[in-house]
Design an enzyme around this catalytic site. Structure first.
Site, PDB file in Angstrom:
ATOM      1  N   GLY A 256     -29.825  75.567   3.834  1.00  0.00           N
ATOM      2  CA  GLY A 256     -30.054  74.084   3.015  1.00  0.00           C
ATOM      3  C   GLY A 256     -31.132  74.129   1.828  1.00  0.00           C
ATOM      4  N   GLY A 257     -31.153  75.221   1.393  1.00  0.00           N
ATOM      5  CA  GLY A 257     -32.383  75.387   0.252  1.00  0.00           C
ATOM      6  C   GLY A 257     -31.868  74.493  -0.847  1.00  0.00           C
ATOM      7  N   LYS A 258     -30.802  74.534  -1.451  1.00  0.00           N
ATOM      8  CA  LYS A 258     -30.003  73.559  -2.588  1.00  0.00           C
ATOM      9  C   LYS A 258     -30.027  72.410  -2.059  1.00  0.00           C
ATOM     10  CE  LYS A 258     -27.902  77.674  -5.044  1.00  0.00           C
ATOM     11  NZ  LYS A 258     -28.055  78.624  -3.939  1.00  0.00           N
ATOM     12  N   ASP A 276     -21.347  73.582   6.571  1.00  0.00           N
ATOM     13  CA  ASP A 276     -21.168  75.253   6.646  1.00  0.00           C
ATOM     14  C   ASP A 276     -20.172  75.422   7.926  1.00  0.00           C
ATOM     15  OD1 ASP A 276     -22.822  77.695   5.493  1.00  0.00           O
ATOM     16  OD2 ASP A 276     -22.613  78.259   7.499  1.00  0.00           O
ATOM     17  N   ASP A 305     -13.130  69.216  14.936  1.00  0.00           N
ATOM     18  CA  ASP A 305     -13.334  67.870  14.942  1.00  0.00           C
ATOM     19  C   ASP A 305     -13.397  67.277  13.567  1.00  0.00           C
ATOM     20  OD1 ASP A 305     -13.604  68.081  17.660  1.00  0.00           O
ATOM     21  OD2 ASP A 305     -15.661  68.563  17.961  1.00  0.00           O
ATOM     22  N   ASP A 323     -21.320  76.720  -3.248  1.00  0.00           N
ATOM     23  CA  ASP A 323     -22.175  77.939  -3.339  1.00  0.00           C
ATOM     24  C   ASP A 323     -21.606  79.058  -2.628  1.00  0.00           C
ATOM     25  OD1 ASP A 323     -24.106  79.717  -3.768  1.00  0.00           O
ATOM     26  OD2 ASP A 323     -25.706  78.549  -2.374  1.00  0.00           O
ATOM     27  N   CYS A 376     -24.406  84.053  -6.117  1.00  0.00           N
ATOM     28  CA  CYS A 376     -25.366  84.960  -6.431  1.00  0.00           C
ATOM     29  C   CYS A 376     -24.820  86.355  -6.571  1.00  0.00           C
ATOM     30  CB  CYS A 376     -26.479  84.996  -5.259  1.00  0.00           C
ATOM     31  SG  CYS A 376     -25.903  85.188  -3.422  1.00  0.00           S
TER      32      CYS A 376
END
Length: 482
Positions: A256-258, A276, A305, A323, A376
């Site tokens: 959850g950084g971005k 995710d 689900d 990302d 990255c």
């Protein structure tokens, strides 16, 4: 700890990292020190710094082991860690052979004595430095031979300087959480804790520590005023240009950084969906979201689900960030073990997976909305080539030059070293960040927006997205337009 004891601990930790290539080195190191509380802070730091330095120059050290006929010169040799550490003491620290042998004397907490074969090989290294004119470029730059052509494609004649910049230990970068503080307020709070920072070169909400230290136990971090985040990652999140009232999807959110950066930029207005394939990653992000005071984020795992629910979301989002999972070649300065664990088959598997994720994610983007693809990685196969292939499959999308997006998102002209070319390409050498790539795309037509991801689609770290849209979303459709 005595010097010999530190060497023994270095060998022990390095051996655990080498024998467990499936686990990130930092995770192995954390586990190692947790079970050895008797190792003090100074010794822990000294051992860690030596291990990370060795991982950065592993290729050159291996070359010397092979050149001198060391009995443990194979990557799978049972005593490869011992061999590498002893070579480093001679070639990097410049110790005399007698001093190295004294550390390997079998005394209490010290490594066992050198045998005759080790003695002969190490004697040949005495008085030499790590670099040698006979080393090929890929050895000199400490990369695997198969990766070198990809790096040359990425950087051309400058590839040597670019990869050499990945050798340096990275700084500690912080992002100020604008939901709770301004950069000036966060900087003052850190200063009261004895932590000196300076503004970042590009990221408006970024602070960089003047010296490396841990800040996670400090009040500023615990109160959610700051998050640890590389400046390159901050720029990618900023160029998503999420604004109050928008519907934004973070398609491969991880921890959850971005997501946090996007939510802060939206001032808790509108909606951010973090997704995710691994629910455990999303669970880890929950604590960070609470600490940051981000209330407009919904977390959804990609599972059976959520597939049907996601299928109903075609064309619902103003912004979708992909990302993508990648080789991580841009993070080698902080994850030097990645230089040696990366395999050709990893790249071969990742490229089609990235394409499948993009194909699924594009269905969620509304007409006039933006799709941001980021990695990255510095390898063109995962970056430029991936976008070129995507545009051939989806002619209703077009690239928006980074200079144009920068102007809309940042409110200023992009610096020349960033504005060159259509994509965002960051590197330690030119920008002082990790190696990042980002392409900003806009949907020009409604050709594929109505359909959701196909049933059974594989590798879609975004197979779930909320259907509800705020009324403000219609007014928030700004930027990313041609």
């Amino acid at each position: 700890m005595t010097p010999g004891a530190r060497v023994a601990a270095t060998i022990e930790l390095l051996d655990e990292i080498v024998s467990r290539p499936e686990r990130p080195a930092d995770g192995v190191a954390n586990a190692y020190f947790r079970t050895r509380r008797f190792i003090g802070g100074g010794d822990r730091r000294a051992v860690s710094e030596r291990v990370w330095a060795i991982l950065r120059r592993w290729g050159q050290l291996r070359w010397w082991l092979q050149r001198t006929g060391h009995p443990d010169n194979s990557a799978r040799a049972p005593n490869i860690a011992r061999a590498i550490v002893s070579a480093e003491l001679l070639l990097v620290d410049g110790l005399a052979f007698a001093d190295v042998a004294a550390m390997f004397d079998g005394g209490r907490y010290r490594p066992p004595p050198l045998d005759e074969a080790e003695f002969r090989a190490l004697r040949q290294m005495e008085g030499h430095s790590l670099a040698h004119p006979e080393q090929p470029d890929w050895v000199r730059l400490n990369v695997q031979e198969w990766v070198a052509p990809h790096l040359k494609e990425a950087y051309g004649e400058a590839w040597g300087r670019e990869i050499a910049a990945l050798d340096a230990a990275p700084p500690v970068d912080l992002r100020v959480n604008r939901l709770k503080a301004t950069p000036a307020e966060a900087r003052a709070a850190l200063q009261r804790e004895g932590v000196e920072t300076e503004p970042m070169r590009y990221a408006a909400n970024g602070l960089r520590l003047k010296r490396r230290l841990s800040i996670v136990a400090g009040q500023a971090f615990q109160d959610g005023l700051i998050e640890i985040q590389d400046e390159g990652s901050q720029l990618v999140a900023a160029l998503v240009d999420g604004r109050p009232g928008m519907q934004v999807m973070d398609y491969c959110a991880g921890a959850g950084g971005k997501t946090l950066a996007i939510a802060a930029g939206m001032n808790n207005k509108g909606r951010v969906v973090a997704m995710d394939v691994l629910e455990t990653r999303l669970d880890r992000s929950a604590q960070r979201l609470r600490r940051a005071g981000a209330h407009n984020v919904e977390r959804r795992a990609i599972d059976g689900d959520n597939r049907k629910w996601l299928k109903r979301q075609g064309g619902a989002f103003d912004r979708v960030l992909v990302d993508a999972p990648c080789t991580g070649t841009g993070t080698w300065r902080r994850n030097p073990d990645g230089r040696w664990t990366l395999r050709p088959e990893d790249l071969a598997e990742l490229v089609p997976k990235q394409a499948a994720i993009l194909d699924a994610a594009q269905r969620l983007v509304k007409v006039g909305g933006g799709l941001v693809y980021a990695t990255c990685s510095v390898l063109p196969a995962e970056n430029e080539r991936q976008i070129e292939a995507f545009l051939e499959r989806h002619p209703d999308f077009a690239v928006v030059p980074v200079a144009d997006v920068w102007r809309d998102a940042m409110g200023s002209e992009a610096p020349g070293e960033i504005a060159a070319g259509p994509y965002l390409r960051l590197s330690p050498l030119r920008h002082g960040t990790d190696g990042f790539f980002a392409a900003m795309l806009v949907r020009r037509a409604a050709a594929a927006a109505a359909a959701g991801p196909e049933e059974g689609a594989e590798a879609s770290p975004g197979d779930s997205v909320p259907a509800v849209r705020d009324e403000a979303s219609a007014d928030a459709d700004q930027g990313m337009r041609l």
